[in-house]
Design a protein around this motif. Structure first.
Motif, PDB file in Angstrom:
ATOM      1  N   ILE A 139       0.834  -1.206   0.000  1.00  0.00           N
ATOM      2  CA  ILE A 139       0.000   0.000   0.000  1.00  0.00           C
ATOM      3  C   ILE A 139       0.866   1.253   0.000  1.00  0.00           C
ATOM      4  O   ILE A 139       0.612   2.216  -0.734  1.00  0.00           O
ATOM      5  CB  ILE A 139      -0.946  -0.019   1.211  1.00  0.00           C
ATOM      6  N   SER A 185     -10.880  -1.565  -0.151  1.00  0.00           N
ATOM      7  CA  SER A 185      -9.430  -1.381  -0.074  1.00  0.00           C
ATOM      8  C   SER A 185      -9.043   0.083  -0.200  1.00  0.00           C
ATOM      9  O   SER A 185      -7.910   0.458   0.101  1.00  0.00           O
ATOM     10  CB  SER A 185      -8.748  -2.188  -1.185  1.00  0.00           C
ATOM     11  N   ASP A 186      -9.966   0.914  -0.659  1.00  0.00           N
ATOM     12  CA  ASP A 186      -9.729   2.355  -0.798  1.00  0.00           C
ATOM     13  C   ASP A 186     -10.864   3.093  -0.101  1.00  0.00           C
ATOM     14  O   ASP A 186     -11.887   3.398  -0.723  1.00  0.00           O
ATOM     15  CB  ASP A 186      -9.649   2.748  -2.273  1.00  0.00           C
ATOM     16  N   ARG A 229     -12.660   6.088  -1.691  1.00  0.00           N
ATOM     17  CA  ARG A 229     -13.462   5.910  -2.904  1.00  0.00           C
ATOM     18  C   ARG A 229     -14.872   5.491  -2.522  1.00  0.00           C
ATOM     19  O   ARG A 229     -15.066   4.502  -1.821  1.00  0.00           O
ATOM     20  CB  ARG A 229     -12.815   4.859  -3.812  1.00  0.00           C
TER      21      ARG A 229
END
Length: 251
Positions: free
Chosen positions: A55, A172-173, A176
């Motif tokens: 990451i 994972s984001d 977003r």
């Protein structure tokens, strides 16, 4: 006949030997469990370490470093098995290695379960869309339309649960908005697919340049000159002397 009294020291030594023997067998018997526990803890720590490195490298646009760290998660990939190919595919996609990125994300999609498929489908659709953009840039409209259709199918098959708050929390984001990202991707792909399927506009033929035509006055002037030249030639051939004694002039 007399009976010897038991020796306390010898009894204590024998008891200690039995205890040591029991502890040794217990240690031997539990050794596999101990090793398994150590391996479990080591794997968990390495997974977190590789995930953190992947990451961190991705955030600073070090996509090759992110890919290398993500591949470290593939060894003994017991926990969340989709994560390793997902992280590898995401890093490859950011580095524009689109076919390899698509293959890894498709692998991750097969391993994902439940809400895990949400982020995988979003990234997979984006990678396929980029394949379509690359084909369109190369002038291959048919392939571009095919890629856009495949990406749209991946997006439309995303479960409705991916629009929930639980799916957003597992993203994972976190920055977003998963629901908005899915809708934007869907609309964008539909528009691109329609653009590639429309026939190209007809090309306008350039008008041929016409040679300029002489004006009426110019034509009349040329005609007068031709007539005057004819008269002068006739006079030269006939001669101007009444007696005809002059010599003919050469024409």
């Amino acid at each position: 006949m007399t009976v010897d009294a038991p020796n306390p020291a010898a009894a204590l030594l024998a008891a200690n030997r039995r205890r040591r023997r029991i502890r040794r067998w217990i240690a031997i018997g539990t050794l596999p469990l101990t090793l398994a526990a150590l391996l479990f803890v080591g794997k968990l720590l390495s997974m977190y370490a590789f995930a953190h490195q992947a990451i961190t490298a991705y955030v600073v646009d070090d996509f090759s470093g992110s890919e290398a760290s993500a591949r470290g998660q593939e060894f003994l990939n017991w926990f969340e098995p989709y994560k390793a190919p997902f992280n590898v595919g995401t890093a490859l996609g950011a580095a524009e290695h689109l076919p390899a990125a698509r293959a890894k994300l498709e692998e991750a999609l097969e391993l994902a379960h439940g809400l895990e498929v949400c982020g995988v489908r979003i990234n997979l659709a984006l990678v396929i869309e980029r394949q379509g953009d690359a084909a369109r840039a190369d002038g291959d409209g048919a392939s571009a339309a095919e890629f856009y259709g495949e990406a749209l199918t991946v997006t439309l098959e995303t479960p409705e649960e991916c629009n929930s708050d639980d799916a957003q929390q597992q993203s994972s984001d976190p920055q977003r908005d998963m629901e908005k990202s899915l809708e934007d991707t869907k609309d964008r792909l539909k528009q691109k697919q329609q653009e590639e399927q429309q026939p190209p506009p007809p090309q306008e033929e350039e008008p041929q340049e016409q040679e300029p035509q002489p004006s009426e006055d110019k034509l009349q002037e040329l005609q007068d000159k031709l007539e005057q030249g004819t008269q002068e030639r006739d006079q030269q051939q006939n001669g101007d002397d009444p007696g005809g004694s002059g010599t003919d002039k050469p024409w």
